[in-house]
Design a protein around this motif. Structure first.
Motif, PDB file in Angstrom:
ATOM      1  N   ALA A   1       0.855  -1.192   0.000  1.00 16.80           N
ATOM      2  CA  ALA A   1       0.000   0.000   0.000  1.00 16.80           C
ATOM      3  C   ALA A   1       0.886   1.236   0.000  1.00 16.80           C
ATOM      4  O   ALA A   1       1.811   1.345   0.813  1.00 16.80           O
ATOM      5  CB  ALA A   1      -0.921   0.010   1.218  1.00 16.80           C
ATOM      6  N   LEU A   2       0.637   2.161  -0.913  1.00 19.74           N
ATOM      7  CA  LEU A   2       1.405   3.395  -1.007  1.00 19.74           C
ATOM      8  C   LEU A   2       0.725   4.509  -0.219  1.00 19.74           C
ATOM      9  O   LEU A   2      -0.479   4.449   0.058  1.00 19.74           O
ATOM     10  CB  LEU A   2       1.563   3.804  -2.472  1.00 19.74           C
ATOM     11  N   PRO A   3       1.467   5.548   0.148  1.00 25.15           N
ATOM     12  CA  PRO A   3       0.884   6.656   0.908  1.00 25.15           C
ATOM     13  C   PRO A   3      -0.257   7.321   0.138  1.00 25.15           C
ATOM     14  O   PRO A   3      -0.299   7.285  -1.098  1.00 25.15           O
ATOM     15  CB  PRO A   3       2.057   7.614   1.088  1.00 25.15           C
ATOM     16  N   PRO A   4      -1.182   7.954   0.873  1.00 25.56           N
ATOM     17  CA  PRO A   4      -2.314   8.594   0.199  1.00 25.56           C
ATOM     18  C   PRO A   4      -1.915   9.860  -0.530  1.00 25.56           C
ATOM     19  O   PRO A   4      -0.964  10.550  -0.149  1.00 25.56           O
ATOM     20  CB  PRO A   4      -3.266   8.914   1.367  1.00 25.56           C
ATOM     21  N   GLY A   5      -2.667  10.158  -1.607  1.00 20.30           N
ATOM     22  CA  GLY A   5      -2.544  11.442  -2.252  1.00 20.30           C
ATOM     23  C   GLY A   5      -3.285  12.491  -1.451  1.00 20.30           C
ATOM     24  O   GLY A   5      -3.832  12.238  -0.380  1.00 20.30           O
TER      25      GLY A   5
ATOM     26  N   THR B   1      -6.708   9.137  -1.464  1.00 19.67           N
ATOM     27  CA  THR B   1      -6.703   7.872  -2.201  1.00 19.67           C
ATOM     28  C   THR B   1      -5.348   7.183  -2.086  1.00 19.67           C
ATOM     29  O   THR B   1      -4.301   7.811  -2.247  1.00 19.67           O
ATOM     30  CB  THR B   1      -7.046   8.107  -3.680  1.00 19.67           C
ATOM     31  N   MET B   2      -5.385   5.888  -1.818  1.00 22.05           N
ATOM     32  CA  MET B   2      -4.177   5.081  -1.700  1.00 22.05           C
ATOM     33  C   MET B   2      -4.236   3.922  -2.686  1.00 22.05           C
ATOM     34  O   MET B   2      -5.261   3.250  -2.779  1.00 22.05           O
ATOM     35  CB  MET B   2      -4.051   4.515  -0.277  1.00 22.05           C
ATOM     36  N   ARG B   3      -3.139   3.678  -3.392  1.00 17.02           N
ATOM     37  CA  ARG B   3      -3.033   2.533  -4.278  1.00 17.02           C
ATOM     38  C   ARG B   3      -2.340   1.386  -3.555  1.00 17.02           C
ATOM     39  O   ARG B   3      -1.457   1.599  -2.731  1.00 17.02           O
ATOM     40  CB  ARG B   3      -2.237   2.895  -5.536  1.00 17.02           C
ATOM     41  N   GLY B   4      -2.758   0.169  -3.884  1.00 19.27           N
ATOM     42  CA  GLY B   4      -2.135  -0.984  -3.261  1.00 19.27           C
ATOM     43  C   GLY B   4      -2.346  -2.232  -4.086  1.00 19.27           C
ATOM     44  O   GLY B   4      -2.882  -2.195  -5.197  1.00 19.27           O
ATOM     45  N   ALA B   5      -1.920  -3.365  -3.546  1.00 20.08           N
ATOM     46  CA  ALA B   5      -2.108  -4.652  -4.220  1.00 20.08           C
ATOM     47  C   ALA B   5      -1.956  -5.774  -3.214  1.00 20.08           C
ATOM     48  O   ALA B   5      -1.183  -5.667  -2.251  1.00 20.08           O
ATOM     49  CB  ALA B   5      -1.104  -4.832  -5.355  1.00 20.08           C
TER      50      ALA B   5
ATOM     51  N   LEU C   1      -3.583  -8.461  -7.174  1.00 18.98           N
ATOM     52  CA  LEU C   1      -4.897  -7.837  -7.267  1.00 18.98           C
ATOM     53  C   LEU C   1      -4.760  -6.361  -6.913  1.00 18.98           C
ATOM     54  O   LEU C   1      -4.464  -6.023  -5.753  1.00 18.98           O
ATOM     55  CB  LEU C   1      -5.885  -8.503  -6.299  1.00 18.98           C
ATOM     56  N   PRO C   2      -4.965  -5.442  -7.866  1.00 19.84           N
ATOM     57  CA  PRO C   2      -4.882  -4.018  -7.535  1.00 19.84           C
ATOM     58  C   PRO C   2      -5.974  -3.615  -6.535  1.00 19.84           C
ATOM     59  O   PRO C   2      -7.132  -4.009  -6.671  1.00 19.84           O
ATOM     60  CB  PRO C   2      -5.091  -3.327  -8.885  1.00 19.84           C
ATOM     61  N   LEU C   3      -5.585  -2.823  -5.551  1.00 24.31           N
ATOM     62  CA  LEU C   3      -6.487  -2.373  -4.501  1.00 24.31           C
ATOM     63  C   LEU C   3      -6.515  -0.852  -4.466  1.00 24.31           C
ATOM     64  O   LEU C   3      -5.505  -0.191  -4.760  1.00 24.31           O
ATOM     65  CB  LEU C   3      -6.026  -2.882  -3.133  1.00 24.31           C
ATOM     66  N   THR C   4      -7.662  -0.305  -4.099  1.00 24.52           N
ATOM     67  CA  THR C   4      -7.778   1.128  -3.859  1.00 24.52           C
ATOM     68  C   THR C   4      -8.305   1.331  -2.444  1.00 24.52           C
ATOM     69  O   THR C   4      -9.313   0.739  -2.056  1.00 24.52           O
ATOM     70  CB  THR C   4      -8.718   1.801  -4.864  1.00 24.52           C
TER      71      THR C   4
END
Length: 280
Positions: free
Chosen positions: A47-51, A55-59, A121-124
């Motif tokens: 999981a990447l830091p939020p914008g 919103t955070m992108r992850g997998a 699996l891409p996660l939001t």
């Protein structure tokens, strides 16, 4: 393959127990957990830091061992679809799980829609307050199967660091995960029309394909949660034009199609497209 979780979806919440727990709180660096192992494979969370908008992108990365599989969002006749739960105290919510193109695996009594190779699996996610320090606490529960299906649960705890630093490894994993998703419909690859038969036993589809050919594409039609249909009653291809009817073998009792939206995934050679199907 002997499946031991028939009808699993109906009692998922009641069956997650200590016997399903394969690992917890694997060693982590910021934004990427350690791998957690199971007899049939392993998984980890990114999981990447939020914008600025939170919103955070992850997998969720899943790596079955050779000969093992894990499941798509609609697993087929039986199986365990991925489940991801975020602890409320994280201040983070999971808003979307997306699924790379799966395989339709048919062998005797087996009729699975699954992955037989590593998949991400891409996660939001969405953070309520992107300005404060965050810790993502999440649980992932999947099925991983060979001769039997083994429930695989893992607990993750990821400290989310500041956004102002490079994360090339995580970014590359997320980029590859997103590249493995089905295409969105376009003028060259789309469903032109869809219609149910009067008895609701089959759905007719007319499809524009991106390339010529003489083989019928694979079709995976998903309706109400827990239902997927793949059996073609009729198919005809003329170059880039394809028509088919998909058997709708069973629906929930007293199911009404009006104002519902289904989805169809069409795989033609090396390309795949997924689109919603709205019913008036």
């Amino acid at each position: 393959m002997t499946i031991i979780f028939l009808g699993f979806r109906k009692f998922l919440n009641a069956t997650i127990c200590a016997a399903a727990l394969a690992g917890s709180l694997g060693p982590a660096r910021a934004e990427m957990s350690g791998w957690i192992d199971n007899e049939g494979g392993r998984m980890r969370l990114i999981a990447l830091p939020p914008g600025r908008d939170g919103t955070m992108r992850g997998a969720l990365q899943i790596e079955p061992k050779p000969g093992w599989i894990t499941y798509w969002r609609e697993p087929g006749n039986s199986g365990i679809p991925p489940q991801i739960t975020v602890a409320p105290e994280s201040g983070i919510t999971l808003t979307a799980i997306r699924y790379p193109v799966p395989k339709h695996l048919v062998d005797g009594k087996i009729d699975d829609i699954a992955y037989d190779a590593p998949v991400s699996l891409p996660l939001t996610f969405s953070a309520k307050d992107a300005s404060r320090s965050l810790e993502l606490k999440a649980s992932a529960f999947i099925g991983i199967c060979k001769d039997i299906c083994i429930p695989f649960q893992a607990e993750f705890s990821l400290p989310i660091a500041a956004a102002n630093q490079s994360r090339p490894e995580e970014e590359a994993i997320l980029k590859n995960a997103e590249a493995s998703l089905p295409e969105k419909p376009s003028s060259q690859f789309k469903v032109i029309s869809h219609k149910f038969s009067e008895d609701m036993k089959e759905l007719w589809l007319q499809v524009a394909l991106p390339d010529g050919g003489d083989t019928a594409p694979e079709v995976m039609l998903t309706g109400p949660s827990g239902y997927v249909f793949t059996r073609k009653l009729m198919s005809k291809r003329d170059g880039k034009n394809f028509s088919t009817s998909i058997a709708v073998d069973k629906l929930p009792k007293n199911y009404e199609i009006a104002r519902k939206s289904w989805s169809v995934l069409i795989i033609d050679g090396g390309r795949a497209m997924e689109t919603p199907l709205a019913f008036d």
